[in-house]
Motif scaffolding. Structure first.
Motif, mmCIF file in Angstrom:
data_model
loop_
_atom_site.group_PDB
_atom_site.id
_atom_site.type_symbol
_atom_site.label_atom_id
_atom_site.label_comp_id
_atom_site.label_asym_id
_atom_site.label_seq_id
_atom_site.Cartn_x
_atom_site.Cartn_y
_atom_site.Cartn_z
ATOM 1 N N ALA A 100 20.861 52.423 46.880
ATOM 2 C CA ALA A 100 21.910 51.584 47.175
ATOM 3 C C ALA A 100 21.813 50.306 47.492
ATOM 4 C CB ALA A 100 22.841 52.179 48.622
ATOM 5 N N VAL A 101 22.956 49.471 47.645
ATOM 6 C CA VAL A 101 22.688 47.813 47.693
ATOM 7 C C VAL A 101 23.793 47.739 48.889
ATOM 8 C CG1 VAL A 101 24.714 47.474 45.932
ATOM 9 C CG2 VAL A 101 23.040 45.969 46.617
ATOM 10 N N ALA A 102 23.286 46.501 49.731
ATOM 11 C CA ALA A 102 24.310 46.193 50.868
ATOM 12 C C ALA A 102 24.225 44.663 50.872
ATOM 13 C CB ALA A 102 23.762 46.877 52.257
ATOM 14 N N ASN A 103 25.455 44.239 50.786
ATOM 15 C CA ASN A 103 25.571 42.619 51.033
ATOM 16 C C ASN A 103 25.178 42.100 52.145
ATOM 17 O OD1 ASN A 103 27.978 43.618 51.833
ATOM 18 N ND2 ASN A 103 29.149 41.811 51.117
ATOM 19 N N VAL A 104 25.432 42.612 53.429
ATOM 20 C CA VAL A 104 25.395 42.070 54.549
ATOM 21 C C VAL A 104 23.795 41.950 54.880
ATOM 22 C CG1 VAL A 104 25.941 41.903 57.111
ATOM 23 C CG2 VAL A 104 27.468 42.524 55.260
ATOM 24 N N SER A 105 23.096 43.311 54.883
ATOM 25 C CA SER A 105 21.491 43.475 54.817
ATOM 26 C C SER A 105 20.989 42.658 53.696
ATOM 27 C CB SER A 105 21.310 44.750 54.879
ATOM 28 O OG SER A 105 21.781 45.424 56.056
ATOM 29 N N GLN A 106 21.625 42.234 52.781
ATOM 30 C CA GLN A 106 21.227 41.642 51.586
ATOM 31 C C GLN A 106 19.916 42.300 50.909
ATOM 32 O OE1 GLN A 106 20.906 37.344 51.983
ATOM 33 N NE2 GLN A 106 23.035 37.201 52.591
ATOM 34 N N MET A 107 20.129 43.700 50.593
ATOM 35 C CA MET A 107 19.061 44.456 50.278
ATOM 36 C C MET A 107 19.303 45.629 49.155
ATOM 37 S SD MET A 107 16.845 46.658 53.132
ATOM 38 C CE MET A 107 16.647 45.205 54.212
ATOM 39 N N ILE A 108 18.348 45.761 48.270
ATOM 40 C CA ILE A 108 18.485 46.902 47.535
ATOM 41 C C ILE A 108 17.385 48.019 47.964
ATOM 42 C CG2 ILE A 108 18.359 47.799 45.285
ATOM 43 C CD1 ILE A 108 19.030 45.095 43.956
ATOM 44 N N LYS A 109 17.747 49.231 48.173
ATOM 45 C CA LYS A 109 16.772 50.057 48.830
ATOM 46 C C LYS A 109 17.405 51.392 48.325
ATOM 47 C CE LYS A 109 15.112 50.688 53.465
ATOM 48 N NZ LYS A 109 15.393 50.537 54.798
ATOM 49 N N TRP A 110 16.092 52.131 48.289
ATOM 50 C CA TRP A 110 16.242 53.671 47.974
ATOM 51 C C TRP A 110 15.525 54.603 49.064
ATOM 52 C CZ3 TRP A 110 12.216 57.278 46.388
ATOM 53 C CH2 TRP A 110 11.090 56.573 46.105
ATOM 54 N N TRP A 111 16.017 55.813 49.202
ATOM 55 C CA TRP A 111 15.509 56.504 50.172
ATOM 56 C C TRP A 111 15.128 58.135 49.409
ATOM 57 C CZ3 TRP A 111 19.445 53.392 50.498
ATOM 58 C CH2 TRP A 111 19.378 52.677 51.687
ATOM 59 N N ASN A 112 14.090 58.599 49.949
ATOM 60 C CA ASN A 112 13.591 60.197 49.311
ATOM 61 C C ASN A 112 13.674 60.887 50.748
ATOM 62 O OD1 ASN A 112 11.123 58.768 50.073
ATOM 63 N ND2 ASN A 112 10.393 60.966 49.539
ATOM 64 N N TYR A 113 13.967 62.243 50.506
ATOM 65 C CA TYR A 113 13.765 63.120 51.549
ATOM 66 C C TYR A 113 12.305 63.795 51.651
ATOM 67 C CZ TYR A 113 15.628 66.176 55.190
ATOM 68 O OH TYR A 113 15.811 67.154 56.405
ATOM 69 N N GLY A 116 12.902 55.405 53.804
ATOM 70 C CA GLY A 116 13.467 54.191 53.011
ATOM 71 C C GLY A 116 12.298 53.303 52.391
ATOM 72 N N HIS A 117 12.683 52.756 51.225
ATOM 73 C CA HIS A 117 11.809 51.826 50.292
ATOM 74 C C HIS A 117 12.595 50.652 49.786
ATOM 75 C CE1 HIS A 117 9.191 55.574 49.971
ATOM 76 N NE2 HIS A 117 10.418 56.326 49.849
ATOM 77 N N ILE A 118 12.275 49.679 50.139
ATOM 78 C CA ILE A 118 12.782 48.435 49.876
ATOM 79 C C ILE A 118 12.436 48.110 48.225
ATOM 80 C CG2 ILE A 118 12.992 45.975 50.214
ATOM 81 C CD1 ILE A 118 12.588 46.804 53.276
ATOM 82 N N VAL A 119 13.586 47.643 47.592
ATOM 83 C CA VAL A 119 13.078 47.254 46.136
ATOM 84 C C VAL A 119 13.471 45.752 46.243
ATOM 85 C CG1 VAL A 119 14.071 47.149 43.752
ATOM 86 C CG2 VAL A 119 14.374 49.157 45.167
ATOM 87 N N GLU A 120 14.532 45.017 46.983
ATOM 88 C CA GLU A 120 14.683 43.665 46.950
ATOM 89 C C GLU A 120 15.212 43.256 48.342
ATOM 90 O OE1 GLU A 120 14.342 39.679 45.050
ATOM 91 O OE2 GLU A 120 13.519 41.548 44.691
ATOM 92 N N GLU A 121 14.605 42.282 48.784
ATOM 93 C CA GLU A 121 15.483 41.528 50.080
ATOM 94 C C GLU A 121 16.188 40.345 49.682
ATOM 95 O OE1 GLU A 121 13.312 42.849 53.988
ATOM 96 O OE2 GLU A 121 11.619 42.117 52.600
ATOM 97 N N ASN A 122 16.986 39.978 50.557
ATOM 98 C CA ASN A 122 17.504 38.458 50.641
ATOM 99 C C ASN A 122 18.355 38.505 49.269
ATOM 100 O OD1 ASN A 122 16.555 37.710 53.158
ATOM 101 N ND2 ASN A 122 14.533 37.432 51.894
ATOM 102 N N PHE A 123 19.183 39.369 48.909
ATOM 103 C CA PHE A 123 19.762 39.362 47.757
ATOM 104 C C PHE A 123 21.127 39.803 47.929
ATOM 105 C CE2 PHE A 123 20.810 40.918 43.217
ATOM 106 C CZ PHE A 123 20.476 39.943 42.734
ATOM 107 N N ASP A 124 22.100 38.996 47.875
ATOM 108 C CA ASP A 124 23.530 39.265 48.215
ATOM 109 C C ASP A 124 24.197 39.843 47.147
ATOM 110 O OD1 ASP A 124 26.095 39.483 49.421
ATOM 111 O OD2 ASP A 124 26.276 37.434 49.926
#
Length: 477
Positions: free
Chosen positions: A158-171, A178-186
């Protein structure tokens, strides 16, 4: 059983008629449907519609009902308290019922969530259990099911414009990690494709910021862990709000299509070759007012991908489609006065081989003027001399359609008759002709194996007692 019979005359050359759509309002009571997805829910052969309406804080699914002369939809409640945004749907627990992801941008102003709705069947009753993938993802927007780490299990991206982040999760059997792909990205949208053929999805996204243009591919790689290398796309467009991955030039390579909200353009980045990871930009629609979304599919059954895209800026806007005419995209309007168009999802609702579409509208300053959730049935058929179409008919259907590689052709015989079947390709050439013998009154079926055929449109012609009915069938490999 589908009881809408399409009769066509089989000729040597089949050309395609002008596209047309029949409109059905899915829900006359609920407006402001932002997130839309389609999936099979009730166990029949037809895809149903899932939609979230944030002003009502409700998540619904709509059962697709195929009648003799029309398509209708029956509303069912999934969740009565969810201020959702975007959806994805997939059967991840293999019960033949779709499981659902829903993003919730804001909870109590300082949180944002992604919910997973797991389907449950109890005494033929379908319900869902909601669990939280994360509660710390403010401004959560687009979300996908995807196997990010190639372990055979579905993860969440998923992507979030306020958290400014691309992230994925595995169970991991107890919790979502959670695993961050990119930060500070609106950004607000992202898509996936395995461009580098390493069995790990690569990610495409871009800034949704006025006056700024940045679009990237995050190429995956795995050694001891999964990592990503960010690579800019050349000549990005401003306000990259929605991405689609599709083969736009029939070279069997994934291309990138993007709606530029602030630039007012729909553009494509075509993959240069199978041996490179470079792309060349091509503007498909040079002028469209604030396009939030773009959808890609073959609208007129000519084996070329076309576009759905429409303006989003308040009152009285049109819904448009753009046909691919040898690489040039020619625009047409199929609905006037569709307020604040939002997401547009193509799907074949009645399994007739034509891509239909469901559209929602949402106008944030005044949600009451938003359009209702609306379905448009694609009535595009081959251009046929109507004087030569048979006036009598009988029931004929096939499932699945589209199919790969086989389908069951079902037909009804009213009296004891000799039955013949003919399969014809889109050039009018007979590829199979068979006498099925004498059949008694009632329903019968014929198993058709398309293993030896290539992807394309075919026609199954059932002849009973001098009367013929033809069904368009679509093979997709």
């Amino acid at each position: 059983m589908l009881r809408c019979v399409i009769l066509v005359l089989l000729v040597i050359t089949i050309s395609f008629a002008e596209v047309s759509f029949d409109k059905t309002v899915v829900d006359t009571q609920i407006k402001g449907n932002i997130g839309i997805a389609t999936a099979k829910i009730d166990g029949d052969e037809y895809e149903d519609i899932i939609s979230v309406a944030p002003d009502y804080k409700k998540l619904f699914w709509y059962r697709t009902i195929i009648g003799a002369e029309e398509i209708s939809f029956e509303r069912h409640l999934i969740d009565s308290d969810v201020d959702g945004m975007y959806l994805d749907a997939m059967d991840i627990n293999e019960d033949n019922i779709a499981d659902i992801l829903c993003t919730v941008p804001f909870i109590d102003d300082d949180k944002g969530s992604i919910y997973l709705y797991k389907s449950i069947i109890d005494n033929d009753t379908i319900s869902w259990v909601r669990e939280s993938v994360t509660d710390d993802f403010r401004g959560a927007h687009q979300v996908h099911f995807a196997d990010m780490n190639n372990d055979g299990e579905m993860d969440v991206l998923a992507v979030a414009n306020v958290s400014q982040m691309i992230k994925w999760w595995n169970y991991n059997d107890t919790e979502w990690l959670g695993h961050i792909v990119e930060e500070n990205f609106d950004a607000q949208s992202l898509e996936l494709s395995d461009f580098n053929n390493d069995n790990y999805p690569d990610i495409v996204s871009g800034l949704m910021v006025a006056g700024e243009s940045e679009m990237n591919i995050w190429f995956s790689s795995f050694q001891d862990s999964l990592t990503y290398t960010k690579t800019p796309l050349n000549s990005p467009i401003s306000g990259a709000h929605w991405f689609e991955i599709a083969d736009m030039n029939n070279d069997n390579l994934d291309d990138i299509v993007c709606a530029g909200y602030f630039s007012g353009k729909i553009a494509c980045w075509e993959r240069d070759s199978a041996t490179t990871l470079s792309f060349t930009k091509k503007v498909l629609v040079p002028s469209i007012l604030y396009p939030l979304h773009v959808a890609v599919c073959d609208i007129n059954n000519d084996d070329k991908n076309d576009l759905f895209a429409s303006p989003h800026n308040g009152n009285n806007h049109q819904l448009n489609y753009y046909l691919n005419e040898d690489g040039e995209y020619i625009g047409y309007t199929f609905q006037n006065y569709f307020n604040a168009s939002w997401q547009m999802i193509p799907f074949d609702a009645d399994n007739d081989g034509d891509m239909d579409i469901v559209c929602g509208g949402y106008y944030l300053p005044n949600p009451s003027i938003s359009a209702n959730l609306t379905f448009f049935k694609n009535e595009t058929l081959s251009d046929i001399d109507e004087d030569l179409i048979g006036k009598d008919s009988f029931l004929v259907n096939n499932y699945p359609n589209p199919f790969n590689p086989s389908t069951m052709i079902v037909y009804e015989v009213n009296d004891t008759e000799i039955v013949n079947i003919t399969i014809i390709n889109s050039n009018g050439e007979t590829i199979l002709e068979e006498n099925l013998g004498t059949k008694t009154s009632g329903m019968h079926d014929y198993f058709f194996d398309g293993n030896a055929l290539s992807t394309g449109i075919y026609y199954s012609k059932i002849s009973v007692g001098g009367i013929s009915t033809t069904r368009k069938i679509v093979l997709i490999k």
